[in-house]
Design an enzyme around this catalytic site. Structure first.
Site, PDB file in Angstrom:
ATOM      1  N   LYS A   1      43.266  87.788 -99.670  1.00 16.39           N
ATOM      2  CA  LYS A   1      43.708  86.572 -98.990  1.00 16.39           C
ATOM      3  C   LYS A   1      44.916  86.049 -99.732  1.00 16.39           C
ATOM      4  O   LYS A   1      45.106  86.351-100.926  1.00 16.39           O
ATOM      5  CB  LYS A   1      42.580  85.536 -99.051  1.00 16.39           C
ATOM      6  CG  LYS A   1      42.663  84.475 -97.986  1.00 16.39           C
ATOM      7  CD  LYS A   1      41.967  84.889 -96.706  1.00 16.39           C
ATOM      8  CE  LYS A   1      42.130  83.858 -95.633  1.00 16.39           C
ATOM      9  NZ  LYS A   1      41.389  84.154 -94.421  1.00 16.39           N
TER      10      LYS A   1
ATOM     11  N   GLY B   1      33.203  72.684 -79.624  1.00 20.83           N
ATOM     12  CA  GLY B   1      34.583  73.127 -79.863  1.00 20.83           C
ATOM     13  C   GLY B   1      35.019  74.104 -78.790  1.00 20.83           C
ATOM     14  O   GLY B   1      34.442  75.177 -78.631  1.00 20.83           O
TER      15      GLY B   1
ATOM     16  N   GLY C   1      38.211  75.470 -78.251  1.00 20.14           N
ATOM     17  CA  GLY C   1      39.557  75.945 -78.563  1.00 20.14           C
ATOM     18  C   GLY C   1      39.723  77.403 -78.177  1.00 20.14           C
ATOM     19  O   GLY C   1      39.144  77.879 -77.193  1.00 20.14           O
TER      20      GLY C   1
ATOM     21  N   VAL D   1      38.524  80.135 -79.267  1.00 16.12           N
ATOM     22  CA  VAL D   1      37.307  80.941 -79.154  1.00 16.12           C
ATOM     23  C   VAL D   1      36.329  80.319 -78.149  1.00 16.12           C
ATOM     24  O   VAL D   1      35.833  80.987 -77.238  1.00 16.12           O
ATOM     25  CB  VAL D   1      36.614  81.074 -80.534  1.00 16.12           C
ATOM     26  CG1 VAL D   1      35.319  81.856 -80.402  1.00 16.12           C
ATOM     27  CG2 VAL D   1      37.540  81.760 -81.539  1.00 16.12           C
TER      28      VAL D   1
HETATM   29  P1  NAD Z   1      40.796  76.036 -82.435  1.00 15.57           P
HETATM   30  O1  NAD Z   1      41.475  75.134 -83.405  1.00 15.57           O
HETATM   31  O2  NAD Z   1      41.595  76.685 -81.367  1.00 15.57           O
HETATM   32  O3  NAD Z   1      39.614  75.208 -81.697  1.00 15.57           O
HETATM   33  C1  NAD Z   1      38.769  74.306 -82.335  1.00 15.57           C
HETATM   34  C2  NAD Z   1      38.362  73.244 -81.300  1.00 15.57           C
HETATM   35  O4  NAD Z   1      37.379  72.407 -81.888  1.00 15.57           O
HETATM   36  C3  NAD Z   1      39.518  72.355 -80.855  1.00 15.57           C
HETATM   37  O5  NAD Z   1      39.544  72.305 -79.445  1.00 15.57           O
HETATM   38  C4  NAD Z   1      39.161  70.996 -81.465  1.00 15.57           C
HETATM   39  O6  NAD Z   1      39.601  69.905 -80.679  1.00 15.57           O
HETATM   40  C5  NAD Z   1      37.644  71.072 -81.500  1.00 15.57           C
HETATM   41  N1  NAD Z   1      37.010  70.143 -82.444  1.00 15.57           N
HETATM   42  C6  NAD Z   1      37.472  69.737 -83.658  1.00 15.57           C
HETATM   43  N2  NAD Z   1      36.595  68.872 -84.204  1.00 15.57           N
HETATM   44  C7  NAD Z   1      35.573  68.750 -83.344  1.00 15.57           C
HETATM   45  C8  NAD Z   1      34.354  68.000 -83.348  1.00 15.57           C
HETATM   46  N3  NAD Z   1      34.026  67.218 -84.352  1.00 15.57           N
HETATM   47  N4  NAD Z   1      33.522  68.109 -82.276  1.00 15.57           N
HETATM   48  C9  NAD Z   1      33.853  68.909 -81.244  1.00 15.57           C
HETATM   49  N5  NAD Z   1      34.990  69.646 -81.181  1.00 15.57           N
HETATM   50  C10 NAD Z   1      35.833  69.553 -82.208  1.00 15.57           C
HETATM   51  O7  NAD Z   1      40.006  77.101 -83.324  1.00 15.57           O
HETATM   52  P2  NAD Z   1      39.455  78.534 -82.857  1.00 15.57           P
HETATM   53  O8  NAD Z   1      40.496  79.561 -83.103  1.00 15.57           O
HETATM   54  O9  NAD Z   1      38.836  78.408 -81.494  1.00 15.57           O
HETATM   55  O10 NAD Z   1      38.320  78.768 -83.950  1.00 15.57           O
HETATM   56  C11 NAD Z   1      37.103  78.052 -83.889  1.00 15.57           C
HETATM   57  C12 NAD Z   1      36.290  78.318 -85.154  1.00 15.57           C
HETATM   58  O11 NAD Z   1      36.040  79.713 -85.273  1.00 15.57           O
HETATM   59  C13 NAD Z   1      37.004  77.917 -86.449  1.00 15.57           C
HETATM   60  O12 NAD Z   1      36.031  77.467 -87.371  1.00 15.57           O
HETATM   61  C14 NAD Z   1      37.612  79.217 -86.943  1.00 15.57           C
HETATM   62  O13 NAD Z   1      37.745  79.227 -88.357  1.00 15.57           O
HETATM   63  C15 NAD Z   1      36.538  80.207 -86.514  1.00 15.57           C
HETATM   64  N6  NAD Z   1      37.065  81.567 -86.314  1.00 15.57           N
HETATM   65  C16 NAD Z   1      38.036  81.801 -85.387  1.00 15.57           C
HETATM   66  C17 NAD Z   1      38.517  83.102 -85.202  1.00 15.57           C
HETATM   67  C18 NAD Z   1      39.562  83.402 -84.160  1.00 15.57           C
HETATM   68  O14 NAD Z   1      39.750  84.579 -83.841  1.00 15.57           O
HETATM   69  N7  NAD Z   1      40.237  82.408 -83.586  1.00 15.57           N
HETATM   70  C19 NAD Z   1      38.002  84.139 -85.985  1.00 15.57           C
HETATM   71  C20 NAD Z   1      36.994  83.878 -86.915  1.00 15.57           C
HETATM   72  C21 NAD Z   1      36.538  82.568 -87.074  1.00 15.57           C
END
Ligand code: NAD
Length: 364
Positions: free
Chosen positions: A80, A180, A182, A184
């Site tokens: 990392k 959430g 977002g 994912v």
């Molecule tokens: P993202 O930032 O696109 O989405 C996160 C969503 O959560 C946003 O819409 C945000 O408004 C919402 N949010 C924030 N605080 C909140 C709360 N208190 N209550 C409800 N919703 C809330 O992130 P992502 O890429 O969708 O990733 C989501 C999670 O998965 C993260 O923890 C990330 O580390 C993990 N992750 C993502 C990936 C990937 O491929 N994107 C891979 C491994 C792990």
């Protein structure tokens, strides 16, 4: 803290500090373990309170990557990198090209990628200086956005947990609460809806919630109410530490399975409480490995179908974790760690023998 005293310096192979006077770049690359292959892990930009904090973070994250890739069955090690400072000041071509040169100096032992506060554009600047960058856009020969793969892996993982909890992975009629929506979460909701689940959705951004209501069987819930909801599965896909001292007794679900990293605020304590309560927890780094599995395809010549086939293995990996946890009466996170370590030992040994030219079996 003396550098060699850092408790997170847990068998790390190498830590590199890079400084570029011209651009002000200060970066740390941590390589935890390369037994299985090159150390892959993203680069994040963060305004840390201190250099110690940055060091601790990069050491912890790189170790996590070793376990994640090993458990997912990938021939990758864990690494990392962090860039210390403000993304508004450092998110420019010169700084990222300087970072690219630092990555290149390691000759492929470390491969970087996008992470918190880094963008596809920044990774393209890195790519100007080094080939050791993964997850670039398809136009540059990369595998692009990992989120759909993470979401599919999370869906497959929820089915695997359902199979363990209820003896069937059919989600028809089961209530899944997705926290959430977002990158994912939004794909996950679509898969769950197609599978006939009832879905409760929440997000702090109302437009994201509204967007999801177009899918069948989806209803909205307020962000804080999700912990008290009547649900079979809680799928955290927003932030870490959402299972904590305040929320753990509110959860009425039988399964916790979502994409968020570091779901348990205290890995040991909350892991044990969930085991006692009989709530099945799908370890975060096992269920959310779809993204890294997809990126891994770039090392062999990217093929989307093969990526999805590999992501489907998350189902079996989780079954192994759940079985091990049940056999030994240990939290599922501990079972995941044991399985990852076993693979590093077994496969790492084979690779070492190959490198040193030793034969595995002597000729009869
Ligand atoms: P993202 O930032 O696109 O989405 C996160 C969503 O959560 C946003 O819409 C945000 O408004 C919402 N949010 C924030 N605080 C909140 C709360 N208190 N209550 C409800 N919703 C809330 O992130 P992502 O890429 O969708 O990733 C989501 C999670 O998965 C993260 O923890 C990330 O580390 C993990 N992750 C993502 C990936 C990937 O491929 N994107 C891979 C491994 C792990």
């Amino acid at each position: 803290m003396g550098f060699f005293d850092a408790p997170e310096l847990n068998h790390h192979e190498q830590v590199v500090f890079g400084y570029d006077e011209e651009t002000g770049l200060k970066a740390i690359i941590a390589i935890h373990n390369t037994s299985l292959g090159p150390a892959l892990g993203g680069c994040r930009v963060w305004n840390y309170e201190s250099e110690d904090e940055a060091l601790r973070d990069v050491l912890r994250l790189s170790e996590g990557m070793t376990y994640k890739s090993a458990l997912a069955g990938l021939n990758l090690g864990g690494g990392k990198s962090v860039i210390l400072g403000n993304v508004q000041e450092l998110g420019n071509e010169a700084a990222f090209r300087a970072f690219g040169r630092l990555v290149d100096s390691l000759g492929g032992r470390y491969v970087t990628a996008e992470d918190v506060n880094t963008s596809p554009q920044m990774m393209e600047w890195v790519y100007e200086e080094t080939d050791y960058v993964a997850g670039l856009s398809p136009e540059l020969g990369g595998s692009g956005d990992p989120s759909p793969f993470t979401a599919w892996g999370t869906f497959v993982g929820i089915k695997s947990a359902a199979n363990k909890a209820w003896g069937s992975d059919d989600l028809e009629g089961k209530t899944v609460a997705v926290q959430g929506l977002g990158h994912v979460g939004m794909y996950l909701v679509e898969h769950l809806s197609k599978a006939g689940a009832k879905i409760l959705v929440t997000d702090i951004k109302e437009n994201r919630v509204r967007e999801m209501l177009k899918f069948k069987n989806v209803s909205a819930i307020a962000p804080d109410d999700i912990y008290d909801a009547e649900m079979d599965v809680f799928a955290p896909c927003a932030l870490g530490s959402v299972v904590n001292d305040k929320t753990i007794d509110r959860l009425k679900c039988q399964v916790i399975a979502g994409a968020a990293n570091n779901v348990l605020s205290d890995y040991d304590k909350h892991g044990k409480i969930l085991l006692e309560k009989g709530i099945l927890y799908a370890p975060d780094y096992a269920i959310n490995a779809g993204g890294v599995i997809n990126v891994y395809g770039e090392f062999e010549g990217y093929n989307e179908k093969r990526s999805y086939d590999r992501v489907n293995h998350i189902y079996a990996i989780l079954q192994d974790i759940f079985d091990r946890s049940a056999q030994e009466n240990i939290p599922t996170m501990d079972a995941a760690d044991i399985l990852a370590e076993e693979r590093i030992k077994k496969i790492g040994r084979l690779k070492q023998m190959r490198r040193s030219g030793k034969r595995l079996f002597s000729k009869i």
